[in-house]
Design a protein around this motif. Structure first.
Motif, PDB file in Angstrom:
ATOM      1  N   LYS A  27       2.390  70.519  52.217  1.00 28.93           N
ATOM      2  CA  LYS A  27       3.249  71.515  51.584  1.00 28.93           C
ATOM      3  C   LYS A  27       3.837  72.482  52.604  1.00 28.93           C
ATOM      4  CE  LYS A  27       3.183  74.871  47.754  1.00 28.93           C
ATOM      5  NZ  LYS A  27       2.310  75.520  46.738  1.00 28.93           N
ATOM      6  N   CYS A  28       3.024  72.892  53.592  1.00 28.38           N
ATOM      7  CA  CYS A  28       3.450  73.855  54.615  1.00 28.38           C
ATOM      8  C   CYS A  28       3.073  73.329  55.993  1.00 28.38           C
ATOM      9  CB  CYS A  28       2.781  75.214  54.419  1.00 28.38           C
ATOM     10  SG  CYS A  28       3.017  75.978  52.818  1.00 28.38           S
ATOM     11  N   CYS A  66      11.717  69.091  54.080  1.00 27.89           N
ATOM     12  CA  CYS A  66      11.696  70.000  52.927  1.00 27.89           C
ATOM     13  C   CYS A  66      10.316  70.631  52.732  1.00 27.89           C
ATOM     14  CB  CYS A  66      12.147  69.278  51.658  1.00 27.89           C
ATOM     15  SG  CYS A  66      13.845  68.675  51.735  1.00 27.89           S
ATOM     16  N   LYS A  67       9.757  71.143  53.829  1.00 30.37           N
ATOM     17  CA  LYS A  67       8.470  71.815  53.792  1.00 30.37           C
ATOM     18  C   LYS A  67       8.643  73.296  54.122  1.00 30.37           C
ATOM     19  CE  LYS A  67       6.723  67.784  53.123  1.00 30.37           C
ATOM     20  NZ  LYS A  67       6.157  67.393  51.805  1.00 30.37           N
ATOM     21  N   LYS A  68       7.688  74.087  53.670  1.00 33.59           N
ATOM     22  CA  LYS A  68       7.669  75.488  54.081  1.00 33.59           C
ATOM     23  C   LYS A  68       7.036  75.594  55.469  1.00 33.59           C
ATOM     24  CE  LYS A  68       5.681  77.230  50.330  1.00 33.59           C
ATOM     25  NZ  LYS A  68       5.250  78.239  49.310  1.00 33.59           N
ATOM     26  N   LEU A  69       7.342  76.694  56.153  1.00 30.09           N
ATOM     27  CA  LEU A  69       6.905  76.864  57.543  1.00 30.09           C
ATOM     28  C   LEU A  69       6.167  78.182  57.720  1.00 30.09           C
ATOM     29  CD1 LEU A  69       7.113  75.872  60.572  1.00 30.09           C
ATOM     30  CD2 LEU A  69       9.148  77.342  60.722  1.00 30.09           C
ATOM     31  N   SER A 125       2.511  58.674  62.759  1.00 28.30           N
ATOM     32  CA  SER A 125       1.393  59.125  61.926  1.00 28.30           C
ATOM     33  C   SER A 125       1.515  60.611  61.615  1.00 28.30           C
ATOM     34  CB  SER A 125       0.058  58.845  62.627  1.00 28.30           C
ATOM     35  OG  SER A 125      -0.147  57.461  62.800  1.00 28.30           O
ATOM     36  N   LEU A 126       1.954  61.396  62.608  1.00 30.47           N
ATOM     37  CA  LEU A 126       2.154  62.823  62.381  1.00 30.47           C
ATOM     38  C   LEU A 126       3.231  63.059  61.328  1.00 30.47           C
ATOM     39  CD1 LEU A 126       1.711  65.809  63.022  1.00 30.47           C
ATOM     40  CD2 LEU A 126       3.310  65.562  64.935  1.00 30.47           C
ATOM     41  N   LEU A 127       4.304  62.297  61.385  1.00 29.37           N
ATOM     42  CA  LEU A 127       5.367  62.458  60.397  1.00 29.37           C
ATOM     43  C   LEU A 127       4.899  62.056  58.996  1.00 29.37           C
ATOM     44  CD1 LEU A 127       8.541  61.267  62.361  1.00 29.37           C
ATOM     45  CD2 LEU A 127       7.724  63.597  61.977  1.00 29.37           C
ATOM     46  N   GLU A 128       4.036  61.059  58.924  1.00 31.26           N
ATOM     47  CA  GLU A 128       3.472  60.687  57.624  1.00 31.26           C
ATOM     48  C   GLU A 128       2.635  61.830  57.056  1.00 31.26           C
ATOM     49  OE1 GLU A 128       3.968  58.043  55.577  1.00 31.26           O
ATOM     50  OE2 GLU A 128       5.590  57.637  57.006  1.00 31.26           O
ATOM     51  N   ARG A 163      18.312  63.456  60.013  1.00 28.71           N
ATOM     52  CA  ARG A 163      18.270  63.486  58.550  1.00 28.71           C
ATOM     53  C   ARG A 163      17.219  62.505  58.036  1.00 28.71           C
ATOM     54  NH1 ARG A 163      22.407  66.529  56.705  1.00 28.71           N
ATOM     55  NH2 ARG A 163      24.289  66.717  57.995  1.00 28.71           N
ATOM     56  N   GLN A 164      16.511  62.919  56.991  1.00 30.85           N
ATOM     57  CA  GLN A 164      15.409  62.125  56.466  1.00 30.85           C
ATOM     58  C   GLN A 164      15.641  61.773  55.008  1.00 30.85           C
ATOM     59  OE1 GLN A 164      12.872  61.177  58.511  1.00 30.85           O
ATOM     60  NE2 GLN A 164      13.936  62.261  60.169  1.00 30.85           N
ATOM     61  N   ASP A 165      15.028  60.697  54.598  1.00 28.35           N
ATOM     62  CA  ASP A 165      14.937  60.376  53.182  1.00 28.35           C
ATOM     63  C   ASP A 165      13.925  61.344  52.580  1.00 28.35           C
ATOM     64  OD1 ASP A 165      14.553  59.390  50.676  1.00 28.35           O
ATOM     65  OD2 ASP A 165      13.930  57.385  51.292  1.00 28.35           O
ATOM     66  N   THR A 166      14.389  62.241  51.716  1.00 33.38           N
ATOM     67  CA  THR A 166      13.533  63.316  51.216  1.00 33.38           C
ATOM     68  C   THR A 166      12.889  62.986  49.874  1.00 33.38           C
ATOM     69  OG1 THR A 166      15.472  64.410  50.250  1.00 33.38           O
ATOM     70  CG2 THR A 166      14.778  65.123  52.446  1.00 33.38           C
ATOM     71  N   VAL A 167      12.728  61.678  49.596  1.00 33.43           N
ATOM     72  CA  VAL A 167      11.973  61.313  48.398  1.00 33.43           C
ATOM     73  C   VAL A 167      10.568  61.883  48.535  1.00 33.43           C
ATOM     74  CG1 VAL A 167      11.027  59.419  47.050  1.00 33.43           C
ATOM     75  CG2 VAL A 167      13.312  59.219  48.069  1.00 33.43           C
ATOM     76  N   SER A 168      10.192  62.739  47.619  1.00 30.81           N
ATOM     77  CA  SER A 168       8.965  63.505  47.790  1.00 30.81           C
ATOM     78  C   SER A 168       7.731  62.639  47.603  1.00 30.81           C
ATOM     79  CB  SER A 168       8.927  64.678  46.807  1.00 30.81           C
ATOM     80  OG  SER A 168       9.006  64.202  45.484  1.00 30.81           O
ATOM     81  N   ALA A 169       6.718  62.918  48.440  1.00 30.88           N
ATOM     82  CA  ALA A 169       5.408  62.304  48.287  1.00 30.88           C
ATOM     83  C   ALA A 169       4.453  63.371  47.777  1.00 30.88           C
ATOM     84  CB  ALA A 169       4.933  61.755  49.627  1.00 30.88           C
ATOM     85  N   ALA A 170       3.401  62.949  47.116  1.00 29.98           N
ATOM     86  CA  ALA A 170       2.410  63.911  46.618  1.00 29.98           C
ATOM     87  C   ALA A 170       1.758  64.611  47.802  1.00 29.98           C
ATOM     88  CB  ALA A 170       1.361  63.182  45.790  1.00 29.98           C
TER      89      ALA A 170
END
Length: 322
Positions: free
Chosen positions: A223-224, A247-250, A214-217, A147-154
């Motif tokens: 967006k996808c 919370c990304k599209k795939l 870095s990949l997770l960042e 589970r992740q903190d889903t605070v959205s980044a631009a």
């Protein structure tokens, strides 16, 4: 996971991805440990010994070997060279303990198939791949993530791919060229390996990989997520779960994802499909991504699945010891 079960998980720590999993699996009732103790300057000698098939490889095992009687479940990830560790654990574990070998890679090469053959009758064999489960008579569980903190980044990128080439350069280059022509902002990179062609262009190739953090960042800022699975792979992948939990599209070529509980055509695009539809999929609003129910794909859900998904344990000698 049965209430009050004490669980030991053993896996490798040979790169940042493996270490990320090790660090995030520890819980009050779950101990995640590396297969082998830190051997410093003797690491090369240890590798030669543990991969040679010679006896007494247990001298290199971690301190967990002194505590095996504590555990009700012992889960071994599949990055071991042969069955010796599983045999050792089966002989030292307490009566009634479940010893589980977790194949989180498909059985595509002779090493993994040898490990499967050698461990039959010693421990339970579980896989994430539905075809391998059917072909080899293994039990089925899904891959997992945290589970992740889903605070959205631009979002800085519309589509992200970073992975070893594995023969995918040409396809990634075609996708990048098409998306670039349609005004889609991409970060599509293969990490150079023996399959990378000599004429590969620099803007699609990384000469060395990046850290998993870095990949997770980058994932957070995209967006996808693009996924191109290996031929012969059928199970849901960690890359899929990275997309879902952030919370990304795939965009994926794994058609079997349609059988998964998390599948939603508004959020998952089956590649290649129609190219114009792909552009519309990428450009469409993605707010629906936060509505997914991913409980079964969490680490806790994965552990519970070992109890829920029992279908052939009675046929595996190393399974439920009564």
């Amino acid at each position: 996971m049965m209430k009050d079960d004490q669980i030991l998980i053993l896996k490798g720590d040979f790169n940042a991805f493996e270490r990320y999993y090790l660090e995030h699996m520890n819980r009050p009732a779950v101990q995640a440990r590396t297969y082998y103790k830190d051997t410093g300057i003797f690491q090369i000698l240890r590798k030669i010994h543990t991969h040679s098939g010679l006896p007494l490889d247990s001298i290199w095992y971690g301190d967990w070997k002194q505590e095996l009687k504590r555990y009700d479940k012992i889960i071994i990830f599949d990055c071991i060279p042969d069955a010796r560790m599983a045999k050792y654990i089966r002989g030292k574990a307490k009566k009634g303990a479940r010893v589980i070998l977790w194949f989180w890679n498909p059985l595509l090469d002779c090493v993994s198939k040898k490990l499967y053959e050698q461990t039959k009758g010693i421990c339970e064999q579980w896989t994430f791949d539905s075809v391998d489960a059917s072909t080899y008579g293994m039990n089925l569980n899904n891959q997992f993530f945290f589970r992740q903190d889903t605070v959205s980044a631009a979002n800085e990128y519309d589509v992200l791919f970073v992975g070893k080439d594995k023969g995918r350069y040409r396809e990634i280059k075609r996708i990048k060229d098409f998306l670039d022509r349609n005004g889609i902002c991409t970060y599509l990179k293969v990490v150079r390996d023996e399959t990378t062609p000599s004429d590969a262009v620099a803007d699609v190739v990384l000469d060395k990989g990046m850290s998993y953090e870095s990949l997770l960042e980058l994932t957070k800022k995209s967006k996808c997520i693009l996924e191109l699975c290996q031929e012969g792979q059928h199970g849901i992948t960690v890359r899929t779960l990275e997309a879902m939990f952030y919370c990304k599209k795939l965009i994926t070529n794994n058609k079997n994802i349609q059988q998964e509980a998390l599948y939603d055509p508004d959020l998952i695009y089956l590649y290649p499909g129609d190219r114009e539809k792909l552009v519309r999929f990428i450009q469409a609003d993605s707010s629906k991504t936060e509505m997914r129910n991913l409980d079964r794909y969490t680490f806790e859900g994965w552990l519970k699945n070992f109890d829920r998904n029992l279908n052939m344990i009675s046929n595996q000698v190393g399974g439920l010891d009564t």
